[in-house]
Design a protein around this motif. Structure first.
Motif, PDB file in Angstrom:
ATOM      1  N   UNK A  88      28.232  51.040  62.334  1.00  0.00           N
ATOM      2  CA  UNK A  88      26.805  50.854  62.032  1.00  0.00           C
ATOM      3  C   UNK A  88      26.635  50.134  60.698  1.00  0.00           C
ATOM      4  N   UNK A  89      27.414  50.534  59.704  1.00  0.00           N
ATOM      5  CA  UNK A  89      27.344  49.879  58.395  1.00  0.00           C
ATOM      6  C   UNK A  89      27.673  48.395  58.517  1.00  0.00           C
ATOM      7  N   UNK A  90      28.723  48.073  59.256  1.00  0.00           N
ATOM      8  CA  UNK A  90      29.106  46.677  59.421  1.00  0.00           C
ATOM      9  C   UNK A  90      28.017  45.884  60.144  1.00  0.00           C
ATOM     10  N   UNK A  91      27.430  46.476  61.179  1.00  0.00           N
ATOM     11  CA  UNK A  91      26.371  45.784  61.919  1.00  0.00           C
ATOM     12  C   UNK A  91      25.133  45.580  61.046  1.00  0.00           C
ATOM     13  N   UNK A  92      24.849  46.527  60.173  1.00  0.00           N
ATOM     14  CA  UNK A  92      23.731  46.371  59.250  1.00  0.00           C
ATOM     15  C   UNK A  92      23.985  45.215  58.286  1.00  0.00           C
ATOM     16  N   UNK A  93      25.215  45.080  57.821  1.00  0.00           N
ATOM     17  CA  UNK A  93      25.553  43.972  56.922  1.00  0.00           C
ATOM     18  C   UNK A  93      25.402  42.636  57.641  1.00  0.00           C
ATOM     19  N   UNK A  94      25.913  42.554  58.869  1.00  0.00           N
ATOM     20  CA  UNK A  94      25.796  41.316  59.643  1.00  0.00           C
ATOM     21  C   UNK A  94      24.333  40.968  59.888  1.00  0.00           C
ATOM     22  N   UNK A  95      23.546  41.957  60.319  1.00  0.00           N
ATOM     23  CA  UNK A  95      22.136  41.696  60.594  1.00  0.00           C
ATOM     24  C   UNK A  95      21.387  41.348  59.312  1.00  0.00           C
ATOM     25  N   UNK A  96      21.766  41.966  58.203  1.00  0.00           N
ATOM     26  CA  UNK A  96      21.140  41.646  56.931  1.00  0.00           C
ATOM     27  C   UNK A  96      21.432  40.225  56.503  1.00  0.00           C
ATOM     28  N   UNK A  97      22.681  39.806  56.650  1.00  0.00           N
ATOM     29  CA  UNK A  97      23.070  38.446  56.255  1.00  0.00           C
ATOM     30  C   UNK A  97      22.360  37.404  57.110  1.00  0.00           C
ATOM     31  N   UNK A  98      22.301  37.656  58.416  1.00  0.00           N
ATOM     32  CA  UNK A  98      21.626  36.715  59.320  1.00  0.00           C
ATOM     33  C   UNK A  98      20.125  36.681  59.034  1.00  0.00           C
ATOM     34  N   UNK A  99      19.537  37.859  58.819  1.00  0.00           N
ATOM     35  CA  UNK A  99      18.108  37.912  58.496  1.00  0.00           C
ATOM     36  C   UNK A  99      17.810  37.174  57.201  1.00  0.00           C
ATOM     37  N   UNK A 100      18.680  37.361  56.214  1.00  0.00           N
ATOM     38  CA  UNK A 100      18.503  36.653  54.951  1.00  0.00           C
ATOM     39  C   UNK A 100      18.607  35.154  55.123  1.00  0.00           C
ATOM     40  N   UNK A 101      19.553  34.714  55.950  1.00  0.00           N
ATOM     41  CA  UNK A 101      19.680  33.281  56.214  1.00  0.00           C
ATOM     42  C   UNK A 101      18.439  32.716  56.873  1.00  0.00           C
ATOM     43  N   UNK A 102      17.878  33.472  57.805  1.00  0.00           N
ATOM     44  CA  UNK A 102      16.658  33.025  58.489  1.00  0.00           C
ATOM     45  C   UNK A 102      15.483  32.936  57.520  1.00  0.00           C
ATOM     46  N   UNK A 103      15.279  34.011  56.757  1.00  0.00           N
ATOM     47  CA  UNK A 103      14.164  34.041  55.814  1.00  0.00           C
ATOM     48  C   UNK A 103      14.346  33.011  54.702  1.00  0.00           C
ATOM     49  N   UNK A 104      15.590  32.840  54.256  1.00  0.00           N
ATOM     50  CA  UNK A 104      15.862  31.849  53.224  1.00  0.00           C
ATOM     51  C   UNK A 104      15.570  30.437  53.695  1.00  0.00           C
ATOM     52  N   UNK A 105      15.913  30.150  54.949  1.00  0.00           N
ATOM     53  CA  UNK A 105      15.646  28.821  55.500  1.00  0.00           C
ATOM     54  C   UNK A 105      14.149  28.560  55.614  1.00  0.00           C
ATOM     55  N   UNK A 106      13.416  29.575  56.076  1.00  0.00           N
ATOM     56  CA  UNK A 106      11.952  29.433  56.182  1.00  0.00           C
ATOM     57  C   UNK A 106      11.333  29.237  54.800  1.00  0.00           C
ATOM     58  N   UNK A 107      11.786  30.049  53.840  1.00  0.00           N
ATOM     59  CA  UNK A 107      11.240  29.956  52.482  1.00  0.00           C
ATOM     60  C   UNK A 107      11.567  28.609  51.850  1.00  0.00           C
ATOM     61  N   UNK A 108      12.792  28.120  52.077  1.00  0.00           N
ATOM     62  CA  UNK A 108      13.164  26.828  51.488  1.00  0.00           C
ATOM     63  C   UNK A 108      12.327  25.691  52.088  1.00  0.00           C
ATOM     64  N   UNK A 109      12.041  25.770  53.378  1.00  0.00           N
ATOM     65  CA  UNK A 109      11.243  24.726  54.024  1.00  0.00           C
ATOM     66  C   UNK A 109       9.850  24.621  53.406  1.00  0.00           C
ATOM     67  N   UNK A 110       9.337  25.738  52.897  1.00  0.00           N
ATOM     68  CA  UNK A 110       7.989  25.749  52.322  1.00  0.00           C
ATOM     69  C   UNK A 110       7.979  25.592  50.801  1.00  0.00           C
ATOM     70  N   UNK A 111       8.999  26.157  50.139  1.00  0.00           N
ATOM     71  CA  UNK A 111       8.934  26.234  48.679  1.00  0.00           C
ATOM     72  C   UNK A 111      10.137  25.627  47.966  1.00  0.00           C
TER      73      UNK A 111
END
Length: 220
Positions: free
Chosen positions: A169-192
Motif C-alpha cells: 500500500x505504501x509503495x502504491x501510494x508513492x507511485x500514485x503520488x508521483x503520477x498525480x504530481x506529474x499531472x498537476x505539475x504539467x497542468x500548472x506549468x501550462x498555465x503559469x
C-alpha cells in the motif's frame, strides 16, 4: 522496517512523492526537457554527451548530478540514525527544501541555469530525508525502485511466500503520488510556467510547520 513506522508516514510519503513528481514535470516541460527528481537519465546523458554533445552541456549535467548529491549531503549532516524519530530535523529540512524551490522559481523565470541546480538539490535533500527515516526502503523522488520492490513482492507471493500488504500500500501510494504530481505539475506549468513551482514550495512549508507543531505537542 515499514511495520515499525507510524501510520501517518503513508500520507507523508504520498505528499512528498506528489511534490517530487510536480517538480520533475516542471523540469521536463520547462528546462531543456531535463529530469530533476532522479539522476539515471542525467547520468546517461553525461556519458552520451562526452561523445556527441557540447562540453558546456556536459558540465551542466554534471552540475545537476552534483547538486542532487549536495542536497543529500545536507540531509545527512542534519539527520542521524536510520529510523523515524520525533525531534530530528525533518521540519528544518522541509523548510530548506521549500526555500530552495522558491529560489529556483525566481532564477528559472530569469532563464538562469542555477535554478535547475537548486531544484535538483531540493529533490536530493527530500530523497535522502525519506531514505533516512525508512532505512533505505522508501524513495519519494523516483519510482524505479518502488516498481522493482513491488515486482519482487508479487513474485514471492506467486511462489507461495508472504506478502506485506502495508508495504505494498505504501509503495502504491508513492507511485500514485508521483503520477498525480506529474499531472498537476504539467497542468500548472501550462498555465503559469515556472510559477508552478510555488505550489510544491508551499507544500514543503506546510509540512515543515505541521511537523514542528506535532513534535511540540508531543514534547519533542
Amino acid at each position: 522496517m515499514i511495520s515499525k513506522l507510524p501510520k501517518w508516514v503513508e500520507y507523508g510519503a504520498f505528499v512528498l512523492a506528489l511534490t517530487a513528481g510536480w517538480v520533475n514535470a516542471v523540469g521536463l516541460l520547462g528546462f531543456k526537457h531535463q529530469a530533476i527528481s532522479h539522476l539515471s537519465g542525467t547520468a546517461t546523458l553525461v556519458g552520451a554527451g562526452l561523445i556527441n554533445g557540447s562540453l558546456s552541456d556536459v558540465f551542466h549535467l554534471l552540475a545537476v548530478l552534483l547538486s542532487f548529491l549536495l542536497g543529500a549531503v545536507l540531509s545527512g549532516l542534519l539527520l542521524s540514525g536510520n529510523s523515524l524519530k520525533l525531534g530530528r530535523h525533518y521540519g528544518t529540512l522541509l523548510f530548506i527544501e521549500g526555500c530552495l524551490l522558491l529560489t529556483a522559481l525566481l532564477l528559472l523565470r530569469q532563464g538562469s541555469y542555477y535554478g535547475h541546480y537548486l531544484a535538483s538539490s531540493a529533490c536530493g535533500l527530500q530523497n535522502a530525508l525519506a531514505t533516512t527515516y525508512s532505512g533505505a526502503v522508501v524513495r519519494t523522488t523516483h519510482v524505479t525502485g518502488i516498481f522493482t520492490d513491488l515486482g519482487i513482492m508479487i513474485g514471492s507471493a506467486i511462489k507461495g511466500g508472504g506478502f506485506d500488504k502495508r508495504k505494498a500500500i505504501l509503495f502504491l501510494l508513492i507511485v500514485s503520488g508521483f503520477i498525480s504530481g506529474g499531472t498537476l505539475g504539467a497542468v500548472a506549468y501550462a498555465h503559469y510556467q515556472f510559477l508552478a513551482l510555488l505550489i510544491p514550495a508551499l507544500i514543503c512549508f506546510c509540512l515543515a510547520l505541521s511537523y514542528h507543531s506535532y513534535a511540540s505537542k508531543t514534547g519533542h
